[in-house]
Design an enzyme around this catalytic site. Structure first.
Site, PDB file in Angstrom:
ATOM      1  N   ASP A   8      21.966 -20.700 -36.812  1.00 45.38           N
ATOM      2  CA  ASP A   8      21.982 -22.140 -36.550  1.00 45.38           C
ATOM      3  C   ASP A   8      21.179 -22.858 -37.624  1.00 45.38           C
ATOM      4  OD1 ASP A   8      23.408 -21.453 -34.347  1.00 45.38           O
ATOM      5  OD2 ASP A   8      22.007 -22.259 -32.871  1.00 45.38           O
ATOM      6  N   ASP A 130      31.849 -26.509 -25.201  1.00 48.74           N
ATOM      7  CA  ASP A 130      30.468 -26.417 -24.724  1.00 48.74           C
ATOM      8  C   ASP A 130      30.405 -27.110 -23.377  1.00 48.74           C
ATOM      9  OD1 ASP A 130      29.994 -25.410 -27.306  1.00 48.74           O
ATOM     10  OD2 ASP A 130      29.622 -27.427 -28.067  1.00 48.74           O
TER      11      ASP A 130
END
Length: 243
Positions: A8, A130
């Site tokens: 990330d 998500d």
């Protein structure tokens, strides 16, 4: 089935967030190319990159870093998400050596864009779903919509999507285990291969996902950085024919 390390990207560093909160980050590395190489050395067969700044900004912020990782790993499949809202961005990443591009927010706001992308870049498009309590979240998880994750997945069943990355936000970065039931349900309901994300903490989580119909892989982040899961061991477990 694959165990896929997550890298990330935030402010040029490799970080992990808790439940997507940008202010609640832990920095693990500031050498992103070296981080990618480390996971390759540990047996990774695919990498999952997320441009966190890009997800919030709505446009890629870490393009040069992603390009550098792809250039350093020309044989390795790489998937990238975060801020991908145009065909030009998709084309740029694919030309730079990225294998799969993940469309998230734009898939919710403009489903036709996914269909267009699949036609233009067949086999290279992943939809990122998500969800918080089964409802889709967008814009770096800042906004929870009234769209059900299962309904969104079903919407793309015939669009030519390569797979779905399904992230359970409540589990992400919390080291609380993966939501197997919802992940499998999404795969069965949509008929698309699903990559699980959020909560993959130890070998038990990997065992729970192994053999589940429709599960293509599992993304893991904090667990491999903090050492509760060994990437090589996890992949070996999945490669075994026995549970």
């Amino acid at each position: 089935m694959l165990i896929i390390p997550a890298i990330d990207l935030k402010d040029g560093k490799c970080v992990r967030l808790k439940q997507g909160r940008m202010e609640d980050d832990t920095v693990f590395s500031d050498d992103l190319v070296a981080t990618a190489q480390h996971w390759v050395n540990e047996g990774a067969r695919r990498l999952h990159l997320v441009d966190l700044n890009g997800a919030f900004a709505g446009t890629p912020i870490h393009k040069p870093v992603v390009e550098a990782i792809a250039k350093a790993q020309p044989e390795l499949p790489i998937q990238i998400g975060g801020g991908i809202r145009s065909l030009e961005t998709i084309e740029h990443y694919l030309e730079a050596g990225v294998t799969f591009v993940i469309i998230g927010t734009k898939a919710v706001q403009e489903p036709e864009f996914v269909e267009e992308a699949c036609k233009s870049f067949a086999g290279h498009i992943i939809v990122g779903i998500d969800a918080m309590n089964g409802m889709v979240a967008t814009d770096g998880w800042a906004n929870v919509t009234d769209v059900k994750a299962t309904d969104l997945a079903k919407r793309f069943a015939d669009a030519g999507v390569s797979s779905i990355v399904y992230t359970d936000i409540a589990r992400d970065g919390m080291m609380q285990g993966v939501n197997v039931e919802q992940t499998v349900n999404l795969a069965q309901y949509s008929g698309l291969p699903v990559i699980a994300s959020g909560g993959v903490t130890n070998l038990d989580d990997v065992r729970n996902l192994k053999g589940q119909l429709g599960i293509l892989g599992a993304i893991t982040g904090r667990a491999i950085y903090e050492g509760t899961l060994n990437l090589r061991e996890a992949q070996l477990l999945l490669d075994e024919n026995r549970l």
